[in-house]
Every structure is written in C-alpha cells, then in structure tokens.
Write a protein that holds these residues in place. Structure first.
Motif, PDB file in Angstrom:
ATOM      1  N   VAL A  27      48.765 145.968   8.645  1.00 30.66           N
ATOM      2  CA  VAL A  27      49.613 144.869   8.650  1.00 30.66           C
ATOM      3  C   VAL A  27      49.254 144.193   9.926  1.00 30.66           C
ATOM      4  N   ARG A  28      49.601 142.918   9.985  1.00 29.39           N
ATOM      5  CA  ARG A  28      49.560 142.013  10.998  1.00 29.39           C
ATOM      6  C   ARG A  28      50.938 141.318  11.224  1.00 29.39           C
ATOM      7  N   LEU A  29      51.265 140.639  12.472  1.00 26.75           N
ATOM      8  CA  LEU A  29      52.241 139.906  12.728  1.00 26.75           C
ATOM      9  C   LEU A  29      51.919 138.479  13.069  1.00 26.75           C
ATOM     10  N   ASP A  30      52.332 137.764  12.664  1.00 27.18           N
ATOM     11  CA  ASP A  30      52.058 136.296  13.202  1.00 27.18           C
ATOM     12  C   ASP A  30      53.287 135.273  12.636  1.00 27.18           C
ATOM     13  N   MET A  31      52.911 133.972  12.878  1.00 31.46           N
ATOM     14  CA  MET A  31      54.107 132.934  12.633  1.00 31.46           C
ATOM     15  C   MET A  31      54.290 132.708  11.109  1.00 31.46           C
ATOM     16  N   PRO A  32      55.565 132.984  10.716  1.00 31.78           N
ATOM     17  CA  PRO A  32      55.797 132.551   9.158  1.00 31.78           C
ATOM     18  C   PRO A  32      55.575 130.886   9.011  1.00 31.78           C
ATOM     19  N   ARG A  33      55.028 130.626   8.041  1.00 33.28           N
ATOM     20  CA  ARG A  33      54.670 129.042   7.512  1.00 33.28           C
ATOM     21  C   ARG A  33      55.396 128.629   6.438  1.00 33.28           C
ATOM     22  N   THR A  34      55.266 127.551   6.122  1.00 33.53           N
ATOM     23  CA  THR A  34      55.867 126.819   5.137  1.00 33.53           C
ATOM     24  C   THR A  34      55.589 127.238   3.605  1.00 33.53           C
ATOM     25  N   ASP A  35      54.091 127.744   3.821  1.00 35.01           N
ATOM     26  CA  ASP A  35      53.457 128.258   2.553  1.00 35.01           C
ATOM     27  C   ASP A  35      53.976 129.676   2.164  1.00 35.01           C
ATOM     28  N   PRO A  57      72.188 136.458   4.718  1.00 32.49           N
ATOM     29  CA  PRO A  57      73.107 136.233   3.597  1.00 32.49           C
ATOM     30  C   PRO A  57      72.528 136.643   2.401  1.00 32.49           C
ATOM     31  N   HIS A  58      73.392 136.688   1.403  1.00 30.89           N
ATOM     32  CA  HIS A  58      73.060 136.918   0.172  1.00 30.89           C
ATOM     33  C   HIS A  58      73.935 136.292  -0.661  1.00 30.89           C
ATOM     34  N   PRO A  59      73.573 135.570  -1.677  1.00 28.48           N
ATOM     35  CA  PRO A  59      72.282 134.969  -2.038  1.00 28.48           C
ATOM     36  C   PRO A  59      71.556 134.222  -0.879  1.00 28.48           C
ATOM     37  N   PHE A  60      70.337 134.490  -0.679  1.00 26.29           N
ATOM     38  CA  PHE A  60      69.390 133.988   0.387  1.00 26.29           C
ATOM     39  C   PHE A  60      68.660 132.564  -0.149  1.00 26.29           C
ATOM     40  N   SER A  61      69.105 131.313   0.431  1.00 25.01           N
ATOM     41  CA  SER A  61      68.595 130.154  -0.059  1.00 25.01           C
ATOM     42  C   SER A  61      67.438 129.750   0.310  1.00 25.01           C
ATOM     43  N   LEU A  62      66.852 128.628  -0.169  1.00 23.54           N
ATOM     44  CA  LEU A  62      65.707 127.749   0.366  1.00 23.54           C
ATOM     45  C   LEU A  62      66.141 127.437   1.721  1.00 23.54           C
ATOM     46  N   ASP A  63      67.194 127.053   1.891  1.00 23.27           N
ATOM     47  CA  ASP A  63      67.613 126.347   3.358  1.00 23.27           C
ATOM     48  C   ASP A  63      67.550 127.549   4.435  1.00 23.27           C
ATOM     49  N   ASN A  64      68.088 128.777   3.698  1.00 21.92           N
ATOM     50  CA  ASN A  64      67.976 130.162   4.671  1.00 21.92           C
ATOM     51  C   ASN A  64      66.277 130.268   5.139  1.00 21.92           C
ATOM     52  N   ALA A  65      65.474 130.298   4.324  1.00 26.25           N
ATOM     53  CA  ALA A  65      64.290 130.548   4.290  1.00 26.25           C
ATOM     54  C   ALA A  65      63.516 129.379   5.218  1.00 26.25           C
ATOM     55  N   LYS A  66      63.897 128.467   5.264  1.00 22.67           N
ATOM     56  CA  LYS A  66      63.526 127.242   6.105  1.00 22.67           C
ATOM     57  C   LYS A  66      63.994 127.599   7.551  1.00 22.67           C
ATOM     58  N   ALA A  67      65.243 127.920   7.794  1.00 22.36           N
ATOM     59  CA  ALA A  67      65.833 128.411   8.901  1.00 22.36           C
ATOM     60  C   ALA A  67      64.988 129.353   9.717  1.00 22.36           C
ATOM     61  N   LEU A  68      64.708 130.400   8.871  1.00 18.66           N
ATOM     62  CA  LEU A  68      63.940 131.527   9.217  1.00 18.66           C
ATOM     63  C   LEU A  68      62.547 130.873  10.007  1.00 18.66           C
ATOM     64  N   ALA A  72      61.235 130.824  14.127  1.00 17.29           N
ATOM     65  CA  ALA A  72      60.372 131.504  14.450  1.00 17.29           C
ATOM     66  C   ALA A  72      59.442 130.543  15.473  1.00 17.29           C
ATOM     67  N   GLU A  73      59.477 129.246  15.448  1.00 19.11           N
ATOM     68  CA  GLU A  73      58.971 128.177  16.308  1.00 19.11           C
ATOM     69  C   GLU A  73      59.425 128.222  17.653  1.00 19.11           C
ATOM     70  N   ILE A  74      60.570 129.023  17.950  1.00 19.17           N
ATOM     71  CA  ILE A  74      61.357 129.031  19.235  1.00 19.17           C
ATOM     72  C   ILE A  74      60.702 130.256  20.014  1.00 19.17           C
ATOM     73  N   ARG A  91      49.415 138.113   2.945  1.00 24.13           N
ATOM     74  CA  ARG A  91      50.734 137.968   2.280  1.00 24.13           C
ATOM     75  C   ARG A  91      51.831 138.267   3.010  1.00 24.13           C
ATOM     76  N   PHE A  92      52.840 137.431   2.878  1.00 25.80           N
ATOM     77  CA  PHE A  92      54.219 137.652   3.693  1.00 25.80           C
ATOM     78  C   PHE A  92      54.996 138.821   3.179  1.00 25.80           C
ATOM     79  N   ILE A  93      55.115 139.695   3.622  1.00 24.45           N
ATOM     80  CA  ILE A  93      55.958 140.849   3.198  1.00 24.45           C
ATOM     81  C   ILE A  93      57.138 141.331   3.992  1.00 24.45           C
ATOM     82  N   GLY A  94      57.516 140.487   5.011  1.00 28.80           N
ATOM     83  CA  GLY A  94      58.911 140.618   5.860  1.00 28.80           C
ATOM     84  C   GLY A  94      58.873 140.125   7.137  1.00 28.80           C
ATOM     85  N   VAL A  95      59.894 140.547   8.015  1.00 30.42           N
ATOM     86  CA  VAL A  95      60.186 139.762   9.264  1.00 30.42           C
ATOM     87  C   VAL A  95      60.236 140.918  10.252  1.00 30.42           C
TER      88      VAL A  95
END
Length: 202
Positions: A27-35, A57-68, A72-74, A91-95
């Motif tokens: 695995v590698r760690l780097d910044m999450p991206r919009t893709d 939260p659950h359900p986890f929404s598109l807004d939640n994903a964008k907020a994540l 990460a930019e901070i 491939r993204f597999i977690g945080v």
C-alpha cells in the motif's frame, strides 16, 4: 477499524500539502482526489465500518465524500489525512490519518479500510506508514489510538504497530447511534524509534 474522529482539523489550518509518507510493500498513502469519489462512496457507505468509527455517518453521501477530500487538503504540524491505496494499481481502498482533537492535545491516529480489503494485513502496513510519517514529520512525543472492544482485528493492528494497551473508555459513535466501549492504546516516540531499529513486532 480504529476509532477515529473526522473533526480533527478546521479551515484555519489550511496550508501546504502534507509530506508524502514512505510507501509500504503493498500500500501507499497519498492525497485523496476527486477521481476517488466513486470508490470512496462505495467503500465508506458500509454500516460495518461506520459502527467501528466515532464520526463516520451512515449512509455515507457524495457530500460526505467531498468533505473527506477537502479535509485532506488541510495540513499542519501533527495533523494529516491520507488515502490508502494499493501500491500496484493506485486504487483507493481506505483512509489513514492523525491529528489533535484540540490544540496541544493528544495526537490520535485513525483509519478505515474498505471491507473487500479486510483480513490481508493491508491495514497494518498502512498504520506503519502513518506512524512513521507522524513521528518523522510531527513534533508529538506520543500517539494514541483506540478500537471498539468488539473489534479484535483493529486491536491486532495496533499491537503489531507497537501500540500498548492503556485503558478502556466510552465514546459516542455516530454509526452505532449511541455510546460504545473502546480500548485505548498509546505509542511513545522512544518505543517507535526502538521498533525502527529492531524491526517491527511480528
């Protein structure tokens, strides 16, 4: 999954991107991206994950994903958030992340891994890389971590990463919709340095 908090950072901390962690074997760690948004939503929208975290939260929404991604930019000293990726495919597999719940407070690590990737040691590799990044780039003398008492897999990840059991406590879990008992662990910088010299625990 390790108990974590999504409320570690605020907008006043926005700055340069975090230095990249050392790549692990698989695995590698780097910044999450919009893709990554489709994978984030698919993997994070899982009640089994949310129940083991403090603030997902659950359900986890598109807004939640964008907020994540936005969080990460901070980056500032003692606070960073990374995507966990497969080293071969990206491939993204977690945080994985670490941060202070309050200025000058304990620096807490947290992570979650998508369920299709459980049970293969990938979380342990990610936590090793995260811990190395924290102690290499941060000023903390100690890291803390926690897991639900019903989550032996996360207990093993913490133990294999050098964390030592401290005590039990109670936290509120958004996903579990109530309070849950957790086990708390800590890892001192001096112990981490010894593990780096002697090799990680088996």
């Amino acid at each position: 999954m390790v108990v974590e908090s999504d409320g570690l950072l605020d907008e006043s901390c926005r700055g340069a991107a975090a230095p990249s962690p050392q790549e692990a074997v698989r695995v590698r760690l780097d910044m999450p991206r919009t893709d990554d948004l489709p994978d984030i939503m698919f993997l994070a929208n899982n009640h089994r994950i949310a129940m083991n975290l403090s603030s997902m939260p659950h359900p986890f929404s598109l807004d939640n994903a964008k907020a994540l991604i936005k969080r990460a930019e901070i980056y500032r000293d003692n606070n960073a958030t990374f995507a966990i990726r497969m080293a071969t495919t990206g491939r993204f597999i977690g945080v994985a992340k670490y941060g202070e719940a309050e200025a000058g407070g304990p620096v807490h690590i947290g992570y979650w891994l998508g369920e299709p990737f459980w049970g293969d040691g990938l979380a342990t590799e990610a936590v090793h890389a995260l811990v190395d990044h924290a102690f290499t780039n941060g000023s903390m003398d100690e890291l803390t971590g926690g897991c639900r008492v019903t989550n032996p897999a996360s207990r093993r990840v913490l133990a294999k990463s050098g964390f030592q059991y401290r005590d039990q406590s109670i936290i509120h879990s958004v996903g579990a919709r109530g309070t849950v008992p957790i086990e708390r662990f800590n890892l001192e910088r001096a112990v981490w340095a010894s593990l780096k010299t002697w090799g990680r625990t088996a």
